[in-house]
Design an enzyme around this catalytic site. Structure first.
Site, PDB file in Angstrom:
ATOM      1  N   LYS A  53       0.871  -1.180   0.000  1.00 51.18           N
ATOM      2  CA  LYS A  53       0.000   0.000   0.000  1.00 51.18           C
ATOM      3  C   LYS A  53       0.900   1.220   0.000  1.00 51.18           C
ATOM      4  CE  LYS A  53      -3.398   2.683   2.555  1.00 51.18           C
ATOM      5  NZ  LYS A  53      -3.997   3.000   3.871  1.00 51.18           N
ATOM      6  N   ILE A  64      -6.509   1.283  -1.755  1.00 45.79           N
ATOM      7  CA  ILE A  64      -6.780   1.110  -0.317  1.00 45.79           C
ATOM      8  C   ILE A  64      -6.776   2.517   0.262  1.00 45.79           C
ATOM      9  CG2 ILE A  64      -6.074   0.068   1.860  1.00 45.79           C
ATOM     10  CD1 ILE A  64      -4.401  -1.952   0.281  1.00 45.79           C
TER      11      ILE A  64
END
Length: 308
Positions: free
Chosen positions: A174, A217
């Site tokens: 991420k 995300i």
């Protein structure tokens, strides 16, 4: 050894947790939130991301939050919705313990921050060694969480992440740095069948998709999960003109949410506009009084979300 599959393509959300006025977990509100996100089409829920106030939770609270999330999904027809757990800690030993706890509580993947108490000691070699040691012991696959804002400015470059990704149980990242150039270097160097690269901000969601990201995300789907899945739909259909329009709204809204103070802002908005939860956060964070929240582009996004 072949790698386990990375998290599948889609929208993932680092869900906020809700508390009562004594800072105890509010299980009913947490479940309501998880279900609204799942019903909005998200592929996975990240528990104990930075928006989940992970650093302020005890080990038992972390396990309980993961368990509540997994149970809420399983009991309401969302068994295929994944749970990812943030398990970053300052020591390798504690990080491994949190990974084991997360697996026991029902998580499918763990997301691990770079240690940052002694930033000058965090050479690339030490960081690679840390992630590989964690992955050696974690019962479930590991993802790399690059978020300079909460790691004393440590910002992993693409070379470091590619070196970390050589471990057979490290399957994704991420990138809350929001660096699309870095994301594209990763997606062009690593097979998407083995490594999923996600931007960590909705304001580069579409740009990430064009650069072959695995989705997003981000914090903003806490407010508007359907709008994010709508952008995915537009992109898959090749409707870039409408996708760009929606991305503009997401980008403006993401910026506005950050200026409100993401965690407290999300809770105030959810309480006011979706009718559940509470404004309470873990001290030393401070709650945001709902009546003091003036929405601009976020108001437009909420109206769109309710129309979908």
């Amino acid at each position: 050894m072949s790698k386990p599959a990375p998290p599948p393509f889609g929208v993932y959300v680092p869900a906020v947790l809700f508390y009562d006025q004594n800072e105890e977990l509010d299980e009913n509100a947490i479940k309501q939130h998880v279900l609204r996100l799942a019903q909005g089409g998200v592929k996975g829920i990240l528990v104990q991301g930075s928006n989940g106030e992970a650093q302020f939770l005890t080990h038992e609270e972390r396990k309980t939050a993961i368990r509540i999330t997994r149970e809420a999904l399983d009991q309401n027809g969302f068994k295929d919705t994944l749970v990812v757990a943030g398990t970053g800690a300052q020591s390798t030993k504690e990080t491994i313990k949190l990974c084991k706890d997360a697996a026991e509580a029902g998580a499918a993947y763990v997301l691990v921050l770079t240690p940052s108490t002694w930033p000058k000691q965090m050479t690339t070699a030490n960081i690679v060694r840390f992630f590989h040691a964690v992955a050696d012991e974690s019962p479930i696959p590991v993802m790399v969480y690059n978020f300079p804002t909460v790691t004393a400015g440590i910002d992993l470059d693409s070379d470091a992440i590619i070196a970390i990704a050589q471990h057979p149980r490290i399957v994704g990242t991420k990138l809350s740095c929001g660096n699309i150039g870095k994301l594209q270097r990763l997606t062009s160097a690593l097979s998407p069948d083995e490594f999923a690269a996600f931007p960590g901000k909705s304001d580069v969601f579409l740009q990430g998709l064009i650069s072959h990201s695995a989705g997003v995300i981000g914090a903003l789907p806490n407010i508007a999960p359907k709008a994010h899945t709508q952008l995915l739909k537009l992109y898959k259909e090749g409707n870039l003109e409408e996708a760009v329009k929606l991305q503009a709204l997401l980008g403006q809204s993401d910026w506005e949410l950050g200026r409100l103070g993401s965690i407290a802002g999300i809770k105030a908005i959810v309480l006011t506009h979706f009718g559940y939860g509470s404004p309470y956060v873990k001290a030393p964070l401070a709650p945001l009084e709902a009546e003091k929240v003036t929405l601009k582009k976020l108001g437009d996004l909420i109206a769109l979300e309710k129309s979908l």
